[in-house]
Design a protein around this motif. Structure first.
Motif, PDB file in Angstrom:
ATOM      1  N   ILE A  10     -14.776  13.711   8.397  1.00  0.00           N
ATOM      2  CA  ILE A  10     -14.018  13.263   7.224  1.00  0.00           C
ATOM      3  C   ILE A  10     -12.906  12.313   7.632  1.00  0.00           C
ATOM      4  O   ILE A  10     -12.643  11.309   6.951  1.00  0.00           O
ATOM      5  N   LEU A  11     -12.275  12.574   8.774  1.00  0.00           N
ATOM      6  CA  LEU A  11     -11.218  11.669   9.256  1.00  0.00           C
ATOM      7  C   LEU A  11     -11.799  10.303   9.620  1.00  0.00           C
ATOM      8  O   LEU A  11     -11.159   9.269   9.360  1.00  0.00           O
ATOM      9  N   ARG A  12     -12.988  10.296  10.203  1.00  0.00           N
ATOM     10  CA  ARG A  12     -13.626   9.008  10.524  1.00  0.00           C
ATOM     11  C   ARG A  12     -13.973   8.246   9.248  1.00  0.00           C
ATOM     12  O   ARG A  12     -13.829   7.010   9.189  1.00  0.00           O
ATOM     13  N   GLN A  13     -14.435   8.950   8.230  1.00  0.00           N
ATOM     14  CA  GLN A  13     -14.708   8.291   6.954  1.00  0.00           C
ATOM     15  C   GLN A  13     -13.431   7.699   6.369  1.00  0.00           C
ATOM     16  O   GLN A  13     -13.433   6.571   5.856  1.00  0.00           O
ATOM     17  N   LEU A  14     -12.337   8.451   6.446  1.00  0.00           N
ATOM     18  CA  LEU A  14     -11.061   7.942   5.938  1.00  0.00           C
ATOM     19  C   LEU A  14     -10.610   6.703   6.701  1.00  0.00           C
ATOM     20  O   LEU A  14     -10.114   5.742   6.117  1.00  0.00           O
ATOM     21  N   ARG A  15     -10.773   6.742   8.006  1.00  0.00           N
ATOM     22  CA  ARG A  15     -10.313   5.632   8.840  1.00  0.00           C
ATOM     23  C   ARG A  15     -11.030   4.329   8.479  1.00  0.00           C
ATOM     24  O   ARG A  15     -10.424   3.251   8.512  1.00  0.00           O
ATOM     25  N   HIS A  16     -12.290   4.432   8.119  1.00  0.00           N
ATOM     26  CA  HIS A  16     -13.062   3.229   7.784  1.00  0.00           C
ATOM     27  C   HIS A  16     -12.902   2.813   6.320  1.00  0.00           C
ATOM     28  O   HIS A  16     -13.359   1.745   5.941  1.00  0.00           O
ATOM     29  N   ASP A  17     -12.275   3.647   5.522  1.00  0.00           N
ATOM     30  CA  ASP A  17     -12.039   3.321   4.106  1.00  0.00           C
ATOM     31  C   ASP A  17     -10.607   2.820   3.961  1.00  0.00           C
ATOM     32  O   ASP A  17      -9.683   3.576   3.668  1.00  0.00           O
ATOM     33  N   ARG A  18     -10.425   1.541   4.164  1.00  0.00           N
ATOM     34  CA  ARG A  18      -9.067   0.976   4.212  1.00  0.00           C
ATOM     35  C   ARG A  18      -8.365   1.064   2.865  1.00  0.00           C
ATOM     36  O   ARG A  18      -7.152   1.229   2.805  1.00  0.00           O
ATOM     37  N   ARG A  19      -9.101   0.953   1.798  1.00  0.00           N
ATOM     38  CA  ARG A  19      -8.478   1.030   0.474  1.00  0.00           C
ATOM     39  C   ARG A  19      -7.893   2.418   0.232  1.00  0.00           C
ATOM     40  O   ARG A  19      -6.798   2.556  -0.316  1.00  0.00           O
ATOM     41  N   THR A  20      -8.635   3.446   0.626  1.00  0.00           N
ATOM     42  CA  THR A  20      -8.126   4.803   0.452  1.00  0.00           C
ATOM     43  C   THR A  20      -6.907   5.046   1.321  1.00  0.00           C
ATOM     44  O   THR A  20      -5.921   5.650   0.877  1.00  0.00           O
ATOM     45  N   VAL A  21      -6.946   4.568   2.571  1.00  0.00           N
ATOM     46  CA  VAL A  21      -5.790   4.714   3.458  1.00  0.00           C
ATOM     47  C   VAL A  21      -4.577   4.005   2.871  1.00  0.00           C
ATOM     48  O   VAL A  21      -3.457   4.533   2.877  1.00  0.00           O
ATOM     49  N   ALA A  22      -4.804   2.797   2.330  1.00  0.00           N
ATOM     50  CA  ALA A  22      -3.700   2.057   1.711  1.00  0.00           C
ATOM     51  C   ALA A  22      -3.138   2.813   0.515  1.00  0.00           C
ATOM     52  O   ALA A  22      -1.918   2.869   0.314  1.00  0.00           O
ATOM     53  N   MET A  23      -4.025   3.423  -0.257  1.00  0.00           N
ATOM     54  CA  MET A  23      -3.562   4.189  -1.418  1.00  0.00           C
ATOM     55  C   MET A  23      -2.768   5.412  -0.987  1.00  0.00           C
ATOM     56  O   MET A  23      -1.730   5.735  -1.567  1.00  0.00           O
ATOM     57  N   LEU A  24      -3.227   6.075   0.075  1.00  0.00           N
ATOM     58  CA  LEU A  24      -2.539   7.265   0.557  1.00  0.00           C
ATOM     59  C   LEU A  24      -1.137   6.951   1.067  1.00  0.00           C
ATOM     60  O   LEU A  24      -0.186   7.689   0.809  1.00  0.00           O
ATOM     61  N   VAL A  25      -1.008   5.851   1.802  1.00  0.00           N
ATOM     62  CA  VAL A  25       0.256   5.548   2.480  1.00  0.00           C
ATOM     63  C   VAL A  25       1.158   4.645   1.652  1.00  0.00           C
ATOM     64  O   VAL A  25       2.371   4.881   1.542  1.00  0.00           O
ATOM     65  N   ALA A  26       0.570   3.618   1.052  1.00  0.00           N
ATOM     66  CA  ALA A  26       1.398   2.595   0.407  1.00  0.00           C
ATOM     67  C   ALA A  26       1.848   2.963  -1.004  1.00  0.00           C
ATOM     68  O   ALA A  26       2.978   2.655  -1.390  1.00  0.00           O
ATOM     69  N   VAL A  27       0.975   3.625  -1.764  1.00  0.00           N
ATOM     70  CA  VAL A  27       1.310   3.871  -3.173  1.00  0.00           C
ATOM     71  C   VAL A  27       2.566   4.732  -3.341  1.00  0.00           C
ATOM     72  O   VAL A  27       3.453   4.379  -4.134  1.00  0.00           O
ATOM     73  N   PRO A  28       2.718   5.869  -2.628  1.00  0.00           N
ATOM     74  CA  PRO A  28       3.959   6.639  -2.801  1.00  0.00           C
ATOM     75  C   PRO A  28       5.216   5.853  -2.449  1.00  0.00           C
ATOM     76  O   PRO A  28       6.244   5.976  -3.128  1.00  0.00           O
ATOM     77  N   THR A  29       5.147   5.034  -1.409  1.00  0.00           N
ATOM     78  CA  THR A  29       6.325   4.252  -1.027  1.00  0.00           C
ATOM     79  C   THR A  29       6.651   3.201  -2.083  1.00  0.00           C
ATOM     80  O   THR A  29       7.827   2.976  -2.398  1.00  0.00           O
TER      81      THR A  29
END
Length: 242
Positions: A10-29
């Motif tokens: 699941i972590l590897r899937q997250l790492r390759h899904d840049r949009r999801t990573v951006a949503m996780l990190v950037a949206v709250p900030t």
């Protein structure tokens, strides 16, 4: 080992899904920054709202992401193939919990660093306690998202569970109206919702220099709600969406 392997996948899937990573990190900030400029010059109001939102934003984002992610596992047949292996439903769901827990820790650390270092958030308690509660709240959103995905057949239906599961908790958690001022039956409903305890725990950190008994009790309730939601999700998880 199966659980750790599932977490790694699941972590590897997250790492390759840049949009999801951006949503996780950037949206709250970004949302915290917007909140800061909305209450520019009203430091006390910002401190009160931003502290609570450090827990609410991850809860909502994780709910959306995981409910859709699990639905995709089902509709694409990935889940059905996985469950033909020794992988159990609990391995899969707790693997999601560990993977998204790590993602939540990164999310909470980045958002808290922005709030404290750049936006001037001031709390009586330790930022470490804020991050701990924010991570637990994000994992709670993930667990409820996994549970909700079991009752959806399409991604649109998964999103529709947001106003059913998340929004009522946000309205009744005591952020807008103190729970003691609510109608008796509404206060009773509020007392049964896990987000209420997450918000109260954050408010305890904001008001007290040291961790209080109420904070630890509320934190334990949130962790318990996560475990119950994950077990309920495992019990209702279907191999494939018809």
């Amino acid at each position: 080992m199966i659980l750790l392997h599932t977490t790694g996948r699941i972590l590897r899937q997250l790492r390759h899904d840049r949009r999801t990573v951006a949503m996780l990190v950037a949206v709250p900030t970004l949302l915290l920054t917007l909140l800061y400029y909305m209450f520019d010059g009203q430091g006390m109001v910002f401190d009160h709202l931003a502290l609570v939102m450090l827990g609410v934003f991850p809860f909502i984002i994780m709910f959306l992401i995981t409910s859709i992610a699990m639905l995709r596992e089902r509709t694409t047949g990935t889940l059905e193939r996985l469950l033909t292996t020794p992988l159990r439903k609990t391995d899969l769901l707790f693997g999601y919990g560990l993977a998204f827990g790590l993602a939540a820790a990164l999310q909470a650390a980045v958002a808290s660093a922005l709030a404290y270092l750049l936006l001037g958030l001031d709390t009586q308690g330790s930022p470490g306690l804020v991050i701990m509660i924010a991570v637990a709240n994000a994992v709670l959103g993930m667990a409820l998202g996994l549970l909700a995905s079991a009752f959806a057949k399409t991604e649109f239906q998964a999103v529709q569970f947001m106003p059913v599961v998340a929004i009522p908790q946000l309205l009744l958690c005591g952020l807008f109206v103190p729970r003691g001022q609510m109608a008796g039956w509404l206060e009773g409903v509020s007392n049964a919702l896990p987000l209420t305890y997450a918000v109260e725990a954050l408010q305890e950190v904001g008001a007290h220099a040291d961790a209080t008994g109420t904070m630890w009790r509320d934190f334990a309730v949130v962790v318990g709600a996560v475990l119950v939601a994950l077990l309920a999700a495992a019990a209702t998880l279907r191999r494939r969406t018809p």
